[in-house]
Design an enzyme around this catalytic site. Sequence first.
Site, mmCIF file in Angstrom:
data_model
loop_
_atom_site.group_PDB
_atom_site.id
_atom_site.type_symbol
_atom_site.label_atom_id
_atom_site.label_comp_id
_atom_site.label_asym_id
_atom_site.label_seq_id
_atom_site.Cartn_x
_atom_site.Cartn_y
_atom_site.Cartn_z
ATOM 1 N NE ARG A 89 -4.565 -0.953 1.142
ATOM 2 C CZ ARG A 89 -5.173 -1.781 1.978
ATOM 3 N NH1 ARG A 89 -4.763 -1.888 3.221
ATOM 4 N NH2 ARG A 89 -6.211 -2.485 1.583
ATOM 5 N NE ARG A 125 -22.816 -1.267 1.270
ATOM 6 C CZ ARG A 125 -22.432 -2.339 1.973
ATOM 7 N NH1 ARG A 125 -22.039 -3.424 1.372
ATOM 8 N NH2 ARG A 125 -22.424 -2.297 3.284
ATOM 9 N NE ARG A 158 -22.911 0.580 5.944
ATOM 10 C CZ ARG A 158 -21.681 0.110 6.081
ATOM 11 N NH1 ARG A 158 -21.360 -0.633 7.111
ATOM 12 N NH2 ARG A 158 -20.767 0.347 5.171
ATOM 13 N NE ARG A 169 -15.044 4.181 2.185
ATOM 14 C CZ ARG A 169 -16.342 4.016 2.407
ATOM 15 N NH1 ARG A 169 -16.908 4.539 3.469
ATOM 16 N NH2 ARG A 169 -17.081 3.336 1.572
#
Length: 216
Positions: A89, A125, A158, A169
């Site tokens: 990463r 979602r 959510r 994000r």
Amino acid sequence: MPFIALLGVPGAGKGTQAKRLSAALALPHVSSGDLFRENLKHGTPIGQEAEKYLSRGELVPDAITIEMIEERLAQTDGAAGAILDGFPRTARQADALENMAGGSLRAAVHVEVPIERLVERMAGRRVCREQGHVYHTKHKPPKEWGICDIDGSELYQRDDDKPETVRHRLKVYEEQTAPLVEYYRERGVLVTVNGDQPIEAVTEAILSSLEQEATS
Ligand SMILES: [Zn+2]
């Protein structure tokens, strides 16, 4: 000893592709996320170290992550190569991987999906209030709008799945991934595939790029 690293933002399908490549190429699937979960669950020394940081909401330092991957690749099945998912990463992790792989990193595969496509996928979602059953407005709608098929509770979005949160994000992840993509491009081992197509087509695209890579 072919080592293949998968790069891409969360939701791009790295994990799914890693599993499929693992089966197709008979190499173990080494997922940093899975390894962390296992180490935490079994309370290994690495798990205990990692927990100190995670319990404070901090990132696990590179040194611990590197040690964990090293330990995994030292197992017999890891000696023949591996499909790496979620590692490296950072540039420091990428350097460590070069050492571990002993110059046999065959390719870094960047599974690319436009951020707006992922925002759209995640924004659909819906989760039920009772037990967290997961639905999708487009891909897995409930029989009755807004109601869980299984327990009849209300479905909601959510905060984590709200478009502005997802977008933010993913931008952060993309900024972290960009230097790694550059790192592997400079070394001539970068393979970029379009992740915005059916799962099977993405796998085929990766496998045929790897073949070209091997014969060129
Ligand atoms: Zn439910």
